[in-house]
Design an enzyme around this catalytic site. Structure first.
Site, PDB file in Angstrom:
ATOM      1  N   GLU A   1      -6.158  -1.046  10.089  1.00 10.98           N
ATOM      2  CA  GLU A   1      -6.562  -2.383  10.513  1.00 10.98           C
ATOM      3  C   GLU A   1      -7.492  -2.242  11.708  1.00 10.98           C
ATOM      4  O   GLU A   1      -7.602  -1.173  12.295  1.00 10.98           O
ATOM      5  CB  GLU A   1      -5.337  -3.212  10.921  1.00 10.98           C
ATOM      6  CG  GLU A   1      -4.582  -2.635  12.111  1.00 10.98           C
ATOM      7  CD  GLU A   1      -3.641  -3.643  12.775  1.00 10.98           C
ATOM      8  OE1 GLU A   1      -3.778  -4.843  12.512  1.00 10.98           O
ATOM      9  OE2 GLU A   1      -2.795  -3.219  13.569  1.00 10.98           O
TER      10      GLU A   1
ATOM     11  N   ASN B   1      -8.278  -3.940  15.470  1.00 11.92           N
ATOM     12  CA  ASN B   1      -7.834  -4.852  16.511  1.00 11.92           C
ATOM     13  C   ASN B   1      -9.057  -5.310  17.286  1.00 11.92           C
ATOM     14  O   ASN B   1      -9.747  -4.501  17.907  1.00 11.92           O
ATOM     15  CB  ASN B   1      -6.825  -4.160  17.438  1.00 11.92           C
ATOM     16  CG  ASN B   1      -5.542  -3.816  16.696  1.00 11.92           C
ATOM     17  OD1 ASN B   1      -5.109  -4.557  15.817  1.00 11.92           O
ATOM     18  ND2 ASN B   1      -4.947  -2.692  17.024  1.00 11.92           N
TER      19      ASN B   1
ATOM     20  N   GLU C   1       0.845  -1.193   0.000  1.00 12.85           N
ATOM     21  CA  GLU C   1       0.000   0.000   0.000  1.00 12.85           C
ATOM     22  C   GLU C   1       0.878   1.239   0.000  1.00 12.85           C
ATOM     23  O   GLU C   1       2.088   1.171   0.224  1.00 12.85           O
ATOM     24  CB  GLU C   1      -0.962  -0.002   1.203  1.00 12.85           C
ATOM     25  CG  GLU C   1      -0.270   0.091   2.547  1.00 12.85           C
ATOM     26  CD  GLU C   1      -1.224  -0.087   3.732  1.00 12.85           C
ATOM     27  OE1 GLU C   1      -2.336  -0.613   3.552  1.00 12.85           O
ATOM     28  OE2 GLU C   1      -0.833   0.306   4.844  1.00 12.85           O
TER      29      GLU C   1
ATOM     30  N   GLU D   1      -8.000   1.253  13.622  1.00 12.47           N
ATOM     31  CA  GLU D   1      -6.808   2.089  13.491  1.00 12.47           C
ATOM     32  C   GLU D   1      -6.768   2.795  12.134  1.00 12.47           C
ATOM     33  O   GLU D   1      -7.067   2.183  11.108  1.00 12.47           O
ATOM     34  CB  GLU D   1      -5.537   1.235  13.635  1.00 12.47           C
ATOM     35  CG  GLU D   1      -5.393   0.606  15.018  1.00 12.47           C
ATOM     36  CD  GLU D   1      -4.012  -0.017  15.241  1.00 12.47           C
ATOM     37  OE1 GLU D   1      -3.550  -0.004  16.384  1.00 12.47           O
ATOM     38  OE2 GLU D   1      -3.399  -0.503  14.270  1.00 12.47           O
TER      39      GLU D   1
ATOM     40  N   ASN E   1       7.649   1.388  14.815  1.00 15.55           N
ATOM     41  CA  ASN E   1       6.227   1.059  14.631  1.00 15.55           C
ATOM     42  C   ASN E   1       5.548   0.521  15.886  1.00 15.55           C
ATOM     43  O   ASN E   1       4.490  -0.087  15.812  1.00 15.55           O
ATOM     44  CB  ASN E   1       6.020   0.073  13.477  1.00 15.55           C
ATOM     45  CG  ASN E   1       6.489   0.658  12.156  1.00 15.55           C
ATOM     46  OD1 ASN E   1       6.247   1.836  11.878  1.00 15.55           O
ATOM     47  ND2 ASN E   1       7.169  -0.128  11.355  1.00 15.55           N
TER      48      ASN E   1
END
Ligand code: ADP
Ligand code: ADP
Ligand code: MG
Length: 658
Positions: free
Chosen positions: A288, A290, A200, A275, A235
């Site tokens: 994503e 969670n 992406e 997120e 990250n």
């Protein structure tokens, strides 16, 4: 409602869940591994069940053992916490088949959101804005190059099954794709047993903003606003806050609506987090979801007054949500700092060991500032190499952002840990940075603000006064005790390059501190006795806590991120001190020292062998991370210290050159 819940987790999150269960009158069972037999969670739970060896694969990850523990104790439901089995759909299904309730979303929602490729497809169908990219699997390097070219560089290569910041790599050009694609694929295979990869667009200098959602089994879903988690290292989140300084009401409402739409599309029926990455222009893209309680949930609880663990339990028990979106509002601001067992002065190397001293700040507070510390450890506990290196999560609340940040600065001052290295001075440095205080955040923050790593900060004008005043006051108290005839008012204080005459008068609980530039400050409400590590007082109307330790001719004093060896000398010895030749440090240039305590996995050189600068000479494992030790210069090995299988202390000599 359930009468007994089993917690399939450990550490601070197990303790956190027990607290809510106690309040609700629900009995608790924790499972524990060999490493956690004496843990705080085991002590606090009503019952505990031993489930195996310290490695998670032998205990916390074994579904059979969790099911057996439920049967043995009669627990009706399982809260998985986060990590371990919390996002494992087959575990949720297995519990259902055994007639045990999983306190989390239905397995269908976990499956739909657990995979990044599938969840992106789902999100796009639900009308959620996703990061531009190729929503599908990528076969090989040639395919990857074609896709990356179409998206436009920079791109991010990601493992579909990835998590925890693993299986992610940025590519700035075709060469990075050629190298990165196979690397991410191999890492994904090794870490997640699944090598599907997608690509992406890499959003440059983005912010990480996520929406907390909460659903019930009756089709209702609300959101509890956002958290900003842009302060990350590799990250991984380090500091989080709620709300986000970036969002305005309209963006907040739009992100909230998209998160709720996505949750509804998968029949989401528990607490979860959607997120996003956001551009500085407030554009935002789905990353994503969670499907579990999130580590940083305390900041949301502090600004909404909602106990998320309680709501998960109620939803799992079939209760409808007791409030609607219109009943929820943001009250004030909250910040969370993750206190990690790592050494910020040495490139954040993991650090393990016993908590010889563990004195957290006092929790609670008023409408002006509140402190919350989510921990699962006590003084004397061991930070084990088997699990996450987090010591605790320190959160503060204030009526607005700056008061929450100031409260965090003070709470970090009051947090004292001895034993393993920890990142408290680093967190304090961030709290004091103008850029952080202004809210100009991005996921590059740490890289940009600490390009050469962390080495503590230079004293501010206030800190320079504080170092001098504190050291003089301690010196006077110690002298009054041991040699009262030597008590005097005039001193020369040396802290690094700062050398000043100080006059300390009065005594008892308050001192007047006069500096040679004519300023007089008062040091009052002193709370310190010889031997104590924390010195609390008020200097010039500002309350502070400093960490203090006696050292040659004075003290080592740390206030927030600033540490100094402060000498307190009579004018005569100060004069002599100025004439001393500077001390030479021990010559360690002919040695390679272990940068951390750990286990030697391999010793890759032998006496007589010549090595090049940069050559790997040994591997030392700590906190499940293998650290390759490299030679800093070329030379011939004279002797090697430990061999493979030996444990080493920090600074232990690994290799000596001829
Ligand atoms: P994980 O499952 O490991 O949490 P995420 O997809 O949530 O993986 O990504 C982790 C972090 O990486 C994010 O918080 C963000 O900082 C960064 N990141 C992920 N995707 C992008 C992207 N497309 N552009 C820029 N940064 C990204
Ligand atoms: P503690 O770990 O006892 O809470 P500190 O956080 O002040 O104390 O320091 C931890 C260790 O890091 C100390 O042993 C100190 O020698 C070292 N240290 C502190 N400040 C610095 C600095 N600015 N540069 C290098 N090392 C430092
Ligand atoms: Mg993530």
């Amino acid at each position: 409602m359930f009468s007994k819940i089993l917690i399939a987790n450990r550490g601070e999150i197990a303790v956190r869940i027990i607290k809510t269960c106690r309040r609700l009158g629900i009995a608790t069972v924790v499972v524990y591994s060999e490493a956690d037999a004496d843990s705080m969670a085991v002590e606090m739970a009503d019952e505990s069940v031993f489930i195996g060896g310290a490695p998670a694969a032998e205990s916390y990850l074994v579904a059979d053992k969790i099911v057996a523990a439920c049967k043995q104790t009669g627990a009706e439901a399982v809260h998985p916490g986060f990590g371990f089995l919390s996002e494992n759909a087959s575990f949720a299904k297995r519990l259902a088949a055994e007639g045990i309730v999983f306190i989390g979303p239905n397995p269908g929602a976990i499956e739909a959101m657990g995979d990044k490729i599938e969840s992106k497809k789902f999100a796009a169908r639900a009308g959620v804005s996703t990061v531009p990219g190729h929503v599908g699997e990528i076969d090989d390097v040639a395919h990857a190059l074609k896709i990356a070219g179409e998206i436009g560089y920079p791109v991010m290569i990601k493992a579909s099954a990835g998590g925890g910041g693993k299986g992610i790599r940025v590519a700035w050009g075709p060469q990075d794709v050629e190298e990165g694609f196979p690397a991410v694929r191999a890492e994904a295979k090794a870490s997640f047993g699944d090598d599907r990869i997608f690509i992406e667009k890499f959003i440059e200098s983005p912010r990480h903003i996520e929406i907390q959602v909460l659903g019930d089994k009756h089709g209702d879903v609300v959101h509890l606003f956002e958290r900003e988690c842009s302060i990350q290292r590799r990250n991984q989140k380090v500091i989080e806050e709620a709300p986000s300084p970036l969002l305005d009401e309209a963006t907040r409402a739009a992100m909230g609506a998209q998160a709720v739409a996505l949750a509804k599309a998968v029949n989401y029926d528990s607490a979860g987090t959607v997120e996003f990455v956001a551009g500085q222009d407030k554009s935002f893209f789905f990353l994503e979801m969670n499907t579990r309680l999130q580590v940083e949930h305390p900041v949301t609880e502090m600004i909404t007054g909602v106990d998320l663990v309680e709501q998960m339990i109620r939803s799992a028990a079939g209760e409808p949500l007791a409030f609607g979106q219109q009943d929820l509002a943001i009250n004030g601001w909250a910040v969370e700092s993750r206190i990690y067992a790592e050494d910020p002065y040495r490139g954040f190397l993991p650090s393990i060991g016993r908590l010889v001293r563990y004195l957290p700040p006092e929790e609670g507070g008023s409408g002006a500032a509140k402190v919350r510390n989510d921990a699962g450890v006590r003084e004397g506990d061991e930070i084990s190499m088997f699990y996450d290196p987090m010591i605790s999560k320190l959160s503060t609340w204030g009526p607005d952002r700056l008061s929450a940040i100031d409260a965090m600065g003070r709470a970090l001052e009051d947090f004292h840990i001895e034993g393993p290295g920890h990142n408290i001075p680093f967190l304090a440095a961030v709290m004091d940075q103008e850029r952080f205080r202004s809210g100009a955040l991005s996921t590059n923050y740490i890289k940009e603000e600490f390009p050469d790593g962390f080495a503590g900060t230079e004293p501010t004008a206030f800190q320079a006064d504080l170092l001098a005043a504190t050291a003089c006051a301690m010196h006077r108290r110690l002298t009054a005790r041991s040699a009262p005839q030597l008590v005097r008012d005039e001193w020369v204080v040396i802290a690094g390059h700062d050398r000043r005459k100080v006059r300390l008068s009065n005594g008892g609980d308050a001192f007047h501190v006069a500096f040679e530039d004519g300023r007089t400050l008062s040091l009052t409400q002193i709370d310190w006795r010889p031997g104590q590590p924390l010195f609390r007082a008020v200097l010039d109307a500002q309350p502070f806590t400093a960490l203090v330790k006696p050292a040659a001719e004075g003290f080592i004093v740390r206030h927030r991120a600033c540490t100094r060896h402060v000498l307190v000398l009579t004018p005569r010895s100060a004069e002599l001190h100025g004439k001393l030749p500077p001390k030479k440090a021990a010559d360690t240039s002919k040695m390679i020292l272990s940068p951390m305590p750990g286990l030697v996995v391999s010793m890759d050189v032998a006496p007589g062998q010549s090595v090049q600068a940069g050559q790997a000479v040994a591997v030392v494992e700590a906190m499940k991370m293998q650290n390759i030790i490299r030679a800093e210069r070329e030379g011939v090995v004279k002797a090697v210290g430990p061999k493979a299988g030996d444990s080493v202390a920090a600074d232990e000599v690994l290799i000596e050159f001829a």
